[in-house]
Design a protein around this motif. Structure first.
Motif: not given
Ligand SMILES: [Fe+2]
Ligand SMILES: [Fe+2]
Length: 212
Positions: A89-95, A100-122
């Motif tokens: 939801d936080q990423l949506h307006p930026l996307l 592009r910029g620091e805020q979008m990168t930080a959110l995309a990094v957090e989202y992608s890493r979180g979802l990758w680890l979630h997929i690994d656990a599943e």
């Protein structure tokens, strides 16, 4: 089990799409694709994929296998769905505006890493354990559903995006199999055995854990 096979196949595409999102965010690409990425993760990964995990698989594990929803793996994974949805939801307006910029990168990094680890656990714990436990209860199929029109359109967008943007490798994320690799382990979850095993499983296999 068909639902579990479907969820695994969906993970493969979602996993790749996260790498493509990182490329679009950090390297660049068509501005209009920002909204397409959002639609894919919101409508397909969220409304279709996460929803069937919760509404079909988790419901059956709780009702049929008597596994807890309020603690352990299912509580962790459900909390991930909520946390990652809020990040999206936080990423949506930026996307949407391709800001592009620091805020979008930080959110995309957090989202992608979180979802990758979630997929690994599943993939490594949740899905194989669920299938085995349900099979022991003689449950070989669970309800699933086809995607809605909007979810199907989001799937097509995701398939096109992974073709358009090669995955950006993230060397800092520590990915791997098993509870030990899950960020929740020892934090909000004590691991599969302590959360899910019943008396007879402990007496059958518990010697593996003697000494702790
Ligand atoms: Fe999930
Ligand atoms: Fe999943």
């Amino acid at each position: 089990m068909r639902l579990i096979d479907e969820l695994r196949a969906e993970h493969t595409l979602i996993d790749r799409a996260l790498g493509s999102l990182r490329t679009w965010v950090e390297v660049g690409g068509d501005a209009a694709d920002g909204e397409r990425f959002w639609k894919f993760f919101r409508r397909y990964a969220g409304d279709f994929h996460h929803a069937r995990e919760e509404d079909s698989l988790f419901v059956a594990l709780h009702a049929e296998a008597e596994l807890p929803l309020d603690r352990g793996p299912m509580a962790v994974l459900k909390a991930d769905h909520e946390r990652l949805g809020a990040l999206l939801d936080q990423l949506h307006p930026l996307l949407k505006d391709a800001q592009r910029g620091e805020q979008m990168t930080a959110l995309a990094v957090e989202y992608s890493r979180g979802l990758w680890l979630h997929i690994d656990a599943e993939n490594s714990v949740m899905l194989p354990e669920s299938e085995q436990r349900l099979r022991r209860l003689n449950i070989h199929e669970l309800p699933s559903r086809p995607p809605t029109g909007e979810e199907q359109a989001a799937l097509w967008d995701g398939q096109a995006l992974v073709e358009r943007y090669a995955e950006l490798p993230d060397r800092e994320v520590m990915r791997g199999d098993g509870c030990i690799m899950c960020p929740a382990y020892g934090n909000t979850c004590r691991g599969l055995e302590r959360e899910w095993w019943n008396e007879s499983e402990w007496s059958e296999h518990g010697d593996r854990f003697s000494g702790d």
